[in-house]
Design an enzyme around this catalytic site. Structure first.
Site, mmCIF file in Angstrom:
data_model
loop_
_atom_site.group_PDB
_atom_site.id
_atom_site.type_symbol
_atom_site.label_atom_id
_atom_site.label_comp_id
_atom_site.label_asym_id
_atom_site.label_seq_id
_atom_site.Cartn_x
_atom_site.Cartn_y
_atom_site.Cartn_z
ATOM 1 N N ASN A 1 0.941 -1.036 -0.009
ATOM 2 C CA ASN A 1 0.115 -0.034 -0.152
ATOM 3 C C ASN A 1 1.009 1.237 -0.098
ATOM 4 O O ASN A 1 1.184 1.709 0.977
ATOM 5 C CB ASN A 1 -0.936 -0.048 1.290
ATOM 6 C CG ASN A 1 -1.912 0.973 1.240
ATOM 7 O OD1 ASN A 1 -1.868 2.162 0.664
ATOM 8 N ND2 ASN A 1 -2.925 1.039 2.239
ATOM 9 N N LYS B 1 3.021 0.874 3.257
ATOM 10 C CA LYS B 1 2.684 -0.205 4.173
ATOM 11 C C LYS B 1 2.870 -1.457 3.463
ATOM 12 O O LYS B 1 2.510 -1.478 2.355
ATOM 13 C CB LYS B 1 1.273 -0.112 4.723
ATOM 14 C CG LYS B 1 0.878 1.252 5.518
ATOM 15 C CD LYS B 1 -0.340 1.548 6.097
ATOM 16 C CE LYS B 1 -0.557 2.825 6.625
ATOM 17 N NZ LYS B 1 -2.108 3.036 7.105
ATOM 18 N N ARG C 1 -2.554 -1.830 -3.742
ATOM 19 C CA ARG C 1 -3.568 -0.740 -3.813
ATOM 20 C C ARG C 1 -3.383 0.318 -4.806
ATOM 21 O O ARG C 1 -2.276 0.837 -4.721
ATOM 22 C CB ARG C 1 -3.692 -0.131 -2.213
ATOM 23 C CG ARG C 1 -4.850 1.057 -2.235
ATOM 24 C CD ARG C 1 -4.324 1.852 -0.999
ATOM 25 N NE ARG C 1 -5.307 3.229 -0.989
ATOM 26 C CZ ARG C 1 -4.879 4.247 -0.440
ATOM 27 N NH1 ARG C 1 -3.882 4.454 0.257
ATOM 28 N NH2 ARG C 1 -6.090 5.273 -0.463
ATOM 29 N N HIS D 1 -11.242 5.571 -1.198
ATOM 30 C CA HIS D 1 -11.164 4.818 -0.012
ATOM 31 C C HIS D 1 -12.125 3.721 -0.037
ATOM 32 O O HIS D 1 -12.571 3.120 1.124
ATOM 33 C CB HIS D 1 -11.640 5.893 1.231
ATOM 34 C CG HIS D 1 -10.592 6.926 1.571
ATOM 35 N ND1 HIS D 1 -10.942 8.243 1.703
ATOM 36 C CD2 HIS D 1 -9.305 6.867 1.733
ATOM 37 C CE1 HIS D 1 -9.957 9.057 2.074
ATOM 38 N NE2 HIS D 1 -8.785 8.209 1.804
ATOM 39 N N HIS E 1 -14.452 7.945 7.101
ATOM 40 C CA HIS E 1 -12.971 7.596 6.901
ATOM 41 C C HIS E 1 -12.182 8.754 7.182
ATOM 42 O O HIS E 1 -11.977 9.789 6.094
ATOM 43 C CB HIS E 1 -12.619 6.794 5.441
ATOM 44 C CG HIS E 1 -10.987 6.545 5.602
ATOM 45 N ND1 HIS E 1 -10.619 5.375 5.733
ATOM 46 C CD2 HIS E 1 -9.975 7.437 5.365
ATOM 47 C CE1 HIS E 1 -9.186 5.161 5.453
ATOM 48 N NE2 HIS E 1 -8.910 6.699 5.274
ATOM 49 N N GLY F 1 -8.393 10.446 8.215
ATOM 50 C CA GLY F 1 -7.053 10.223 8.276
ATOM 51 C C GLY F 1 -6.314 11.553 7.660
ATOM 52 O O GLY F 1 -6.903 12.624 7.591
ATOM 53 N N GLY G 1 -6.226 11.639 4.518
ATOM 54 C CA GLY G 1 -7.286 11.726 3.633
ATOM 55 C C GLY G 1 -8.501 11.326 4.311
ATOM 56 O O GLY G 1 -8.538 10.455 5.233
ATOM 57 N N ARG H 1 -5.186 18.693 2.171
ATOM 58 C CA ARG H 1 -6.252 18.910 0.957
ATOM 59 C C ARG H 1 -7.299 19.557 1.428
ATOM 60 O O ARG H 1 -7.810 19.722 2.445
ATOM 61 C CB ARG H 1 -6.451 17.714 0.450
ATOM 62 C CG ARG H 1 -5.400 16.806 -0.602
ATOM 63 C CD ARG H 1 -5.978 15.553 -0.957
ATOM 64 N NE ARG H 1 -5.222 14.353 -0.167
ATOM 65 C CZ ARG H 1 -5.640 13.222 0.019
ATOM 66 N NH1 ARG H 1 -6.612 12.823 -0.891
ATOM 67 N NH2 ARG H 1 -5.098 12.161 0.825
ATOM 68 N N ASP I 1 -1.211 17.192 11.389
ATOM 69 C CA ASP I 1 -1.327 16.245 12.226
ATOM 70 C C ASP I 1 -2.281 16.627 13.563
ATOM 71 O O ASP I 1 -2.037 17.580 14.134
ATOM 72 C CB ASP I 1 0.085 15.831 12.940
ATOM 73 C CG ASP I 1 0.231 14.595 13.928
ATOM 74 O OD1 ASP I 1 -0.897 14.613 14.655
ATOM 75 O OD2 ASP I 1 1.003 13.815 13.880
ATOM 76 N N MET I 2 -3.417 15.930 13.444
ATOM 77 C CA MET I 2 -4.501 16.174 14.439
ATOM 78 C C MET I 2 -4.056 16.321 16.042
ATOM 79 O O MET I 2 -4.371 17.115 16.781
ATOM 80 C CB MET I 2 -5.689 15.200 14.522
ATOM 81 C CG MET I 2 -6.990 15.697 15.328
ATOM 82 S SD MET I 2 -7.663 17.213 14.899
ATOM 83 C CE MET I 2 -8.481 16.952 13.427
ATOM 84 N N GLY J 1 -7.068 6.905 10.732
ATOM 85 C CA GLY J 1 -6.176 7.271 12.008
ATOM 86 C C GLY J 1 -6.865 8.069 12.897
ATOM 87 O O GLY J 1 -6.641 8.182 13.947
ATOM 88 N N GLU K 1 -10.177 6.770 14.474
ATOM 89 C CA GLU K 1 -9.844 5.702 15.427
ATOM 90 C C GLU K 1 -9.258 6.104 16.718
ATOM 91 O O GLU K 1 -9.397 5.495 17.648
ATOM 92 C CB GLU K 1 -8.824 4.380 14.738
ATOM 93 C CG GLU K 1 -9.534 3.727 13.751
ATOM 94 C CD GLU K 1 -8.456 2.989 13.042
ATOM 95 O OE1 GLU K 1 -7.500 2.624 13.455
ATOM 96 O OE2 GLU K 1 -8.583 3.011 11.606
ATOM 97 N N GLU L 1 -7.065 -2.234 5.228
ATOM 98 C CA GLU L 1 -7.015 -2.270 3.821
ATOM 99 C C GLU L 1 -6.244 -3.454 3.317
ATOM 100 O O GLU L 1 -6.669 -4.072 2.356
ATOM 101 C CB GLU L 1 -6.500 -0.702 3.184
ATOM 102 C CG GLU L 1 -7.715 0.302 3.531
ATOM 103 C CD GLU L 1 -6.653 1.436 3.136
ATOM 104 O OE1 GLU L 1 -7.259 2.570 2.525
ATOM 105 O OE2 GLU L 1 -5.224 1.432 3.204
#
Length: 391
Positions: A8, A15, A92, A180, A207, A209, A211, A240, A282-283, A327, A330, A378
Site C-alpha cells: 500500500n 505499508k 492498492r 477509500h 474515513h 485520516g 485523507g 487537501r 497532524d491532528m 487514523g 480511530e 485495507e
C-alpha cells in the site's frame, strides 16, 4: 500453502503485510509494517502480531523516494527467514477509472491505462504504480494484482455519479468516482459480523485520516460518497482543501496569475488542516497546540463532517449505524465526541465513557443509531482479494 504480499504505497508511507494462505478462505497475517516519514525522518517498522521485530531509522539513500523505500522493504523481506518468495503481490491502486469495478491481474496494457489516470490522483497514483514496477523487478515470478479504491463506488446511481455539465463530459470520464473503497469494504465486512441486522440497513462510514471521506451505504452497497472526480473533494483533509467553489480556481488563475502546477500544490499540499492552522496536518499536534488557528482548523474540520453526515442521512432517509475508521477516526475521541454532539434529535447518542476508552461500540444504550469504532484494515481486504483471484 501460498504466500501473499500486500503493498500500500502512499505519498508519505508504504505499508506492507505478508499473509499465508492454506487454500481455504482463512488467511494468516505473518508479518506487517511500513516505511513511514518519507520526506522527513524515514524509518522502517516491522511487526509480528503486536510484537515489534524491527524499528530502524533509514539512511537518505534507502528512502529517497517511494521507489527506494519499497526496495528497502523488499530487501528486508528477502532476508527475513519467515518470508519465502510470494506467489502473489497485491497493490492498492487509488484510481481505477470508470470501468474497473473489481480487483484484477495487472498486465502491461492495464498499467499503461492506469498511468493515464495519474492527473486524477497525483498524490497517489504515481506511487502506487511505482510500487507495482518495483515488485515486478524484485519478484518477476509473482502475479501482480491491483485493488482499486474507486471500485467500491461503481454501482452509484447516476445522480450520485454525475456533474451538471454537458453529457459529453460524463462520457469522457468526468464524473464522481469516490475513493477509500478498500477501507469502506473492510468496514462493511466487519459491520456484518458485529451487527448483521444493522448492516442490512442505512449506514454512514466516516474515513478520517490524512485523507478523509464519507460513504453512505444501503445493505453494504455504496449509495453516495463525499469525494468526487479527484481525491480533493468533500471533507477537509490533512493537506487537501476538500469542497471548494470552482470559482476560487478561476480567481487564482485570472487574478493571482497562478498556473496549474501552483494551484495543484496549493490545493493538494498546502491546504486542509495544515493550511488552516499554519502549523501541521497532524491532528494530535493541533489538539495540543491550543492556538486560535489550530482550534479554528479543528472547528472547521468537525463542522464539515457534521454537515456531510446530515447530507448523507438525507439521501439514505435516516440512519441505522455510524462507523468511524481511519487514523483520526480511530484515535481521536474528542473529534468523535464533537462530531456526534447535538445529533440526539435523530436518535444518535454517544456514550462518553465507551468513547474515551475506544471500545468497539461507542453508542449509548439509549441510542437508536449504533455508533461503532472499526480499525481500518485495507491490507486484509487486499490479501483476501488476492487469495480469491489466485484460487
Amino acid at each position: 500453502m501460498a504466500e501473499i504480499l500486500t503493498i500500500n504505497a502512499g505519498s508519505s508511507s508504504i505499508k506492507f503485510a505478508v499473509f499465508t494462505s492454506t487454500g481455504t478462505a482463512d488467511l494468516h497475517r505473518k508479518l506487517h509494517g511500513q516505511v513511514e516519514g518519507l520526506g522527513a525522518e524515514p524509518r522502517l517498522i516491522a511487526k509480528q502480531g503486536h510484537d515489534t521485530v524491527m524499528t530502524r531509522a533509514l539512511a537518505p539513500d534507502e528512502a529517497r523516494d517511494q521507489a527506494h523505500a519499497l526496495a528497502t522493504i523488499l530487501h528486508f523481506l528477502e532476508s527475513h527467514d519467515d518470508c519465502p518468495t510470494p506467489e502473489a503481490i497485491v497493490h492498492r491502486i487509488v484510481h481505477g477509472g470508470p470501468d474497473r469495478a473489481a480487483p484484477m491481474v495487472l498486465d502491461a496494457d492495464t498499467i499503461t491505462a492506469l498511468e493515464a489516470l495519474t492527473p486524477l490522483a497525483p498524490l497517489h497514483q504515481p506511487h502506487n504504480l511505482a510500487g507495482v514496477k518495483a515488485a515486478q523487478t524484485a519478484f518477476p515470478g509473482a502475479v501482480q494484482i491491483g485493488c482499486f479504491d474507486t471500485a467500491f463506488h461503481r454501482a452509484h446511481p447516476w445522480v450520485a455519479d454525475t456533474y451538471a455539465l454537458p453529457g459529453s463530459y460524463y462520457q469522457e470520464g468526468i464524473r464522481r468516482y469516490g475513493f477509500h473503497g478498500l477501507s469502506y469494504e473492510h468496514a462493511t465486512r466487519q459491520l456484518r459480523k458485529l451487527s448483521p441486522e444493522r448492516a442490512k440497513g442505512r449506514t454512514i462510514v466516516t474515513h478520517l485520516g490524512s485523507g478523509c471521506s464519507m460513504c453512505a451505504m444501503q445493505d453494504g452497497q455504496s449509495v453516495t460518497s463525499s469525494m468526487g472526480f479527484t481525491a480533493l473533494d468533500g471533507l477537509p483533509m490533512g493537506t487537501r482543501c476538500g469542497q471548494l467553489d470552482p470559482g476560487v480556481v478561476l480567481y487564482l488563475m485570472q487574478s493571482k496569475g497562478m498556473n496549474a502546477d501552483e494551484i495543484e500544490t496549493l490545493l493538494y499540499k498546502q491546504s486542509g488542516l495544515k493550511g488552516l492552522s499554519g502549523l501541521s496536518h497532524d491532528m494530535r499536534l493541533l489538539e495540543e497546540a491550543g492556538t486560535a488557528e489550530a482550534e479554528g482548523a479543528i472547528d472547521y474540520f468537525v463542522h464539515r463532517i457534521r454537515r456531510e453526515i446530515g447530507a448523507h442521512m438525507a439521501i439514505l432517509g435516516g440512519l441505522d449505524a455510524l462507523v468511524f475508521t481511519g487514523g483520526i477516526g480511530e484515535n481521536a475521541p474528542n473529534i468523535r465526541a464533537r462530531v456526534c454532539e447535538g445529533f440526539e434529535w435523530c436518535g444518535l447518542e454517544l456514550d462518553t465513557a465507551r468513547n474515551a476508552a475506544g471500545e468497539t461500540e461507542i453508542s449509548s444504550d439509549a441510542s437508536e443509531v449504533q455508533i461503532l469504532l472499526i480499525p481500518c484494515d485495507e491490507e486484509g481486504v487486499m490479501a483476501q482479494h488476492g487469495h480469491d483471484l489466485m484460487t
